[in-house]
Scaffold this motif. Sequence first.
Motif, mmCIF file in Angstrom:
data_model
loop_
_atom_site.group_PDB
_atom_site.id
_atom_site.type_symbol
_atom_site.label_atom_id
_atom_site.label_comp_id
_atom_site.label_asym_id
_atom_site.label_seq_id
_atom_site.Cartn_x
_atom_site.Cartn_y
_atom_site.Cartn_z
ATOM 1 N N ILE A 116 0.842 -1.206 0.000
ATOM 2 C CA ILE A 116 0.000 0.000 0.000
ATOM 3 C C ILE A 116 0.875 1.254 0.000
ATOM 4 C CG2 ILE A 116 -1.636 1.344 1.387
ATOM 5 C CD1 ILE A 116 -2.839 -1.404 2.248
ATOM 6 N N LEU A 117 1.955 1.235 0.770
ATOM 7 C CA LEU A 117 2.883 2.361 0.770
ATOM 8 C C LEU A 117 3.494 2.553 -0.616
ATOM 9 C CD1 LEU A 117 4.483 4.581 2.217
ATOM 10 C CD2 LEU A 117 6.160 2.830 2.839
ATOM 11 N N LEU A 118 3.912 1.471 -1.247
ATOM 12 C CA LEU A 118 4.459 1.540 -2.602
ATOM 13 C C LEU A 118 3.438 2.137 -3.558
ATOM 14 C CD1 LEU A 118 6.728 0.751 -4.636
ATOM 15 C CD2 LEU A 118 5.590 -1.471 -4.834
ATOM 16 N N MET A 119 2.180 1.689 -3.460
ATOM 17 C CA MET A 119 1.117 2.205 -4.316
ATOM 18 C C MET A 119 0.889 3.693 -4.061
ATOM 19 S SD MET A 119 -2.933 1.330 -4.242
ATOM 20 C CE MET A 119 -3.027 2.080 -2.631
ATOM 21 N N THR A 120 0.893 4.104 -2.804
ATOM 22 C CA THR A 120 0.664 5.502 -2.461
ATOM 23 C C THR A 120 1.764 6.395 -3.024
ATOM 24 O OG1 THR A 120 -0.417 4.776 -0.438
ATOM 25 C CG2 THR A 120 0.258 7.075 -0.531
ATOM 26 N N GLU A 121 3.008 5.963 -2.898
ATOM 27 C CA GLU A 121 4.120 6.732 -3.453
ATOM 28 C C GLU A 121 4.014 6.844 -4.969
ATOM 29 O OE1 GLU A 121 7.304 4.398 -1.884
ATOM 30 O OE2 GLU A 121 7.394 5.527 -0.009
ATOM 31 N N MET A 122 3.661 5.738 -5.616
ATOM 32 C CA MET A 122 3.496 5.754 -7.074
ATOM 33 C C MET A 122 2.342 6.665 -7.475
ATOM 34 S SD MET A 122 4.033 1.710 -7.894
ATOM 35 C CE MET A 122 3.172 1.816 -9.429
ATOM 36 N N ALA A 123 1.222 6.599 -6.750
ATOM 37 C CA ALA A 123 0.053 7.420 -7.071
ATOM 38 C C ALA A 123 0.375 8.900 -6.909
ATOM 39 C CB ALA A 123 -1.128 7.033 -6.188
#
Length: 165
Positions: free
Chosen positions: A145-152
């Motif tokens: 989720i952290l990876l997704m948030t950074e990418m978003a």
Amino acid sequence: MSDAEELVATTTLTRKMVASKVAELYDPVGIWEPLKLQLKLGLSKLNSLDWDEVLSSPDQALWKDKFVTFVGFPDMKVDRCVVPENAIISKGARLICISDAATHAGGAAIYIGFHCDDGSFSNKLLTAKSKLMSATVPRNELSAILLMTEMAHTCSIITYSELFL
């Protein structure tokens, strides 16, 4: 027998050779991320070997088979334009963010969607990333989720500036 099959048939693979070949797959956007993750997972199983140690016979066969498939990569094509011709740009774009994780890996993907003039939506992959993980599944889920948030966050800044400024 193809040239690639003949070449790998006469080659004895080491961990260093396998890691070198996997590193050649350069994909900064993440289009081939599912393939890259499978290669990373397979490579992580070789961590107990020294760099110059020869792989076992089953591992030799497995990796040689994977490397023969690399020959077909240049023939694969992906349409990188994510804005369809009939998109209504004035309505903006939406980002669809997805993440998932399991015991050994996790990842995220960002899709971009546009309203089209025929009333439908167009959704295309914008970017994706994966990581090898070794914590508990709930912790790995949080990391994904952290990876997704950074990418978003990165995609929203880039998308906004390119589309609307």
